[in-house]
Design a protein around this motif. Structure first.
Motif, mmCIF file in Angstrom:
data_model
loop_
_atom_site.group_PDB
_atom_site.id
_atom_site.type_symbol
_atom_site.label_atom_id
_atom_site.label_comp_id
_atom_site.label_asym_id
_atom_site.label_seq_id
_atom_site.Cartn_x
_atom_site.Cartn_y
_atom_site.Cartn_z
ATOM 1 N N LYS A 183 11.376 0.411 5.711
ATOM 2 C CA LYS A 183 10.894 0.239 4.210
ATOM 3 C C LYS A 183 10.008 -0.775 4.103
ATOM 4 O O LYS A 183 9.298 -0.656 2.893
ATOM 5 N N HIS A 197 6.955 1.259 4.251
ATOM 6 C CA HIS A 197 6.853 2.185 2.996
ATOM 7 C C HIS A 197 6.437 1.232 1.908
ATOM 8 O O HIS A 197 5.347 1.908 1.248
ATOM 9 N N LEU A 198 6.758 0.005 1.912
ATOM 10 C CA LEU A 198 6.100 -0.876 0.606
ATOM 11 C C LEU A 198 4.605 -1.101 0.952
ATOM 12 O O LEU A 198 3.798 -0.991 0.089
ATOM 13 N N ILE A 227 2.640 2.082 -0.100
ATOM 14 C CA ILE A 227 2.760 2.286 -1.573
ATOM 15 C C ILE A 227 1.757 1.405 -2.338
ATOM 16 O O ILE A 227 0.663 1.668 -3.064
ATOM 17 N N GLY A 245 -1.579 3.043 -1.347
ATOM 18 C CA GLY A 245 -1.889 3.922 -2.459
ATOM 19 C C GLY A 245 -2.189 3.413 -3.633
ATOM 20 O O GLY A 245 -3.376 4.031 -4.201
ATOM 21 N N LEU A 246 -1.639 2.299 -4.061
ATOM 22 C CA LEU A 246 -2.247 1.548 -5.388
ATOM 23 C C LEU A 246 -3.638 1.220 -5.210
ATOM 24 O O LEU A 246 -4.516 1.355 -6.252
#
Length: 190
Positions: free
Chosen positions: A40, A43-44, A47, A50-51
């Motif tokens: 996770k 995954h963070l 994210i 992507g931002l």
């Protein structure tokens, strides 16, 4: 004999506290390692990546203002630090306020204990020139806690080469700004 018994009880009490404190620190470090190796956490980081790739400075600033950046740095580890500093600078998505929030978060996380954090802070500060650097210094000093520019330079940047680079950049920009403004334009004591 009475004094030594009381003294031994006192020493035993502190040994128990220290043992508990040591166990507590081991538990925290183990938990932090588990969090960083948890999928996770990856995954963070994805994210956040992507931002940053979106290129939207306002959204990046909004997210940084509404999350705990020190916690992001703890959970995401080295990858998150790289994302929020070097890669964010490459994507040119950091506003002046975003830069100040990230530097402050690195101070909270303990920039002094990690050379990579020294590099990240130096990259962020060196990305600011002239009036922007003056504004960054003011934001850091007005953070309403002990994490300010003075602490960053003289306490957090414990590696002399990194401290010297930081001080040199601040001095160069101050001299250039003064020349641009025609002489002394107020003095900020570091």
């Amino acid at each position: 004999a009475l004094w030594s018994a009381a003294n031994n009880a006192h020493v035993a009490k502190w040994c128990a506290y220290l043992s508990f404190g040591g166990l507590f620190l081991v538990m925290i470090r183990t938990t932090a390692k588990v969090i960083r190796t948890d999928p996770k956490a990856g995954h963070l980081c994805a994210i956040i990546h992507g931002l940053l790739e979106s290129g939207d400075k306002d959204t990046v600033q909004y997210v940084l203002a509404n999350v705990s950046i020190p916690t992001l740095l703890e959970v995401g580890g080295d990858r998150m630090r790289s994302l929020l500093s070097h890669q964010a600078l490459e994507y040119k998505v950091l506003t002046l306020l975003s830069k100040a929030m990230i530097v402050h978060a690195m101070q909270v996380r303990g920039v002094r204990f990690c050379v990579d954090s020294h590099k990240a802070v130096l990259s962020i500060v060196r990305s600011c020139e002239g009036r922007d650097l003056t504004a960054l210094k003011k934001i850091l000093d007005d953070s309403c806690n002990y994490n300010n520019l003075y602490k960053l330079v003289f306490t957090d940047m414990v590696k002399q080469p990194w401290r010297d680079r930081l001080r040199r950049h601040i001095k160069e920009q101050a001299l250039a700004l003064r020349a641009e403004m025609g002489g002394r334009a107020g003095i900020k004591v570091l």
